[in-house]
Design an enzyme around this catalytic site. Structure first.
Site, PDB file in Angstrom:
ATOM      1  N   GLU A  63       0.814  -1.227   0.000  1.00  0.00           N
ATOM      2  CA  GLU A  63       0.000   0.000   0.000  1.00  0.00           C
ATOM      3  C   GLU A  63       0.840   1.266   0.000  1.00  0.00           C
ATOM      4  OE1 GLU A  63      -2.704  -3.230   0.951  1.00  0.00           O
ATOM      5  OE2 GLU A  63      -0.730  -2.678   1.768  1.00  0.00           O
ATOM      6  N   HIS A  89      -9.969  -5.658  10.654  1.00  0.00           N
ATOM      7  CA  HIS A  89     -10.551  -5.363   9.349  1.00  0.00           C
ATOM      8  C   HIS A  89     -11.937  -4.725   9.467  1.00  0.00           C
ATOM      9  CE1 HIS A  89      -7.530  -8.474   8.556  1.00  0.00           C
ATOM     10  NE2 HIS A  89      -7.463  -8.004   7.326  1.00  0.00           N
TER      11      HIS A  89
END
Length: 359
Positions: free
Chosen positions: A89, A158
């Site tokens: 990322e 998450h």
């Protein structure tokens, strides 16, 4: 039956009048589009409209996206504009920001906003601050997008809502759509914007269909960033929410209406800039306020809204203290029964409304 009775009484002329009236009032048929397809259409149309636009992220190309939001785009636009990246990322977010510096208009997809923490330096220090630090010389036209907030069964790492995280930072615009209209109109506006936009989708909403009118399906349909929408008119209490929780508010309002309570539901659409004017106008009309969000309570979106109301003219119109409905102040549990108790439910909204109204 009314048309048949008119025919029997007055002959064919009565029927022709009825038919003419009905035809003249018929609006163009709405189409059912789920949130996933609304996002896909928005990206497709903006890729076609502006050759500077491109999409990059993990599995966005050949796999059609982890949630199939980019389905068909790689086959249509090819490797140069739909780019699969490694699982890094920080790396591909940096590439996207650099491309925006160079005059392109990247859409950077995070498979989930939880993974954006790996790239937060690029989002905040590189994208959000550069326009200010360059004295307005360097624009950063970039969209960071992906699913945000709690899903189902994905536990603590998450399941976070990043609305308050990124809404805290000057230099960013932060958008949180609820339905297909929001998704389509706001994503097109975000791609066309010359500022970095954090676009917070919700995985649980991707497959939910909503009606879109002919106007909303137009290629130049955009929703202004920074403007909330009153989804339901009411007179007794204001419910302010964003993303999936807007639907919960509308469901709660429908239940409360049967008990004589009319809730006004405000869909924020944008977290930053916050449309305080719409919220204040609603609170001054109803005299009561409940905020609803999926994120944690401390320093959250609801906390900011309550502070703005207290600091502004709407405070003097409140008949009772404002109440927040939020996620529970813990990391998300994995067990389903605990997960259900950790995020706002319709019953929690109803309970809070009755508490405020002293019912």
């Amino acid at each position: 039956m009314a048309s048949l009775r008119s025919f029997l009484r007055s002959g064919k002329n009565a029927v022709s009048v009825v038919l003419r009236r009905e035809f003249s009032e018929t609006s163009p048929a709405a189409v059912q589009v789920n949130v996933r397809d609304a996002l896909n259409q928005a990206m497709d149309e903006e890729l076609e409209r502006d050759e500077r636009v491109f999409l990059l992220g993990e599995e966005v190309a050949q796999y059609d996206g982890a949630y199939k939001v980019s389905r068909g785009l790689w086959k249509k636009y090819g490797d140069k504009r739909i780019i699969d990246t490694p699982i890094t990322e920080m790396g591909f977010a940096g590439i996207a920001v650099g491309a925006a510096f160079a005059g392109l208009r990247p859409i950077c997809e995070f498979m989930t906003w939880n993974f954006s923490m790996q790239a937060i330096d690029q989002v905040i220090n590189s994208a959000a601050k550069t326009y200010y630090m360059s004295a307005g010389f360097q624009t950063v036209p970039i969209v960071f997008r992906g699913p945000n907030g709690s899903s189902a069964g994905v536990a603590a790492q998450h399941s976070q809502c990043f609305a308050a995280w990124y809404g805290h930072c000057p230099g960013l615009k932060v958008v949180s759509p609820w339905n297909s209209e929001d998704a389509r109109g706001l994503l097109k506006a975000a791609i066309r914007d010359d500022n970095p936009v954090v676009f917070l989708e919700n995985e649980m909403m991707y497959g939910v269909p909503f009606e879109l009118s002919e106007e909303m399906m137009h290629k130049d349909f955009v929703i202004p960033i920074g403007k909330a929408k009153v989804e339901r008119q009411g007179t007794h209490i204001t419910l302010v929410s964003h993303s999936r929780c807007v639907g919960f508010c509308l469901d709660a309002a429908a239940v409360l209406a049967k008990e004589g309570v009319e809730c006004e539901v405000v869909n924020l659409r944008t977290i930053r800039p916050l449309d305080v004017d719409t919220i204040e106008a609603s609170v001054m009309k109803t005299g009561n306020l409940v905020t609803v969000e999926g994120g944690w309570p401390q320093y959250g979106v609801g906390a900011e809204i309550c502070a703005r109301i207290m600091e502004g003219p709407a405070f003097n119109y409140l008949d009772a203290p404002a109440v927040r409905v939020t996620g529970v102040d813990i990391p998300m549990p994995y067990a389903k029964i605990l997960e259900d108790h950790s995020v706002p439910q319709i019953k929690d909204i109803i309970f809070s409304v009755k508490k405020v109204l002293n019912m």
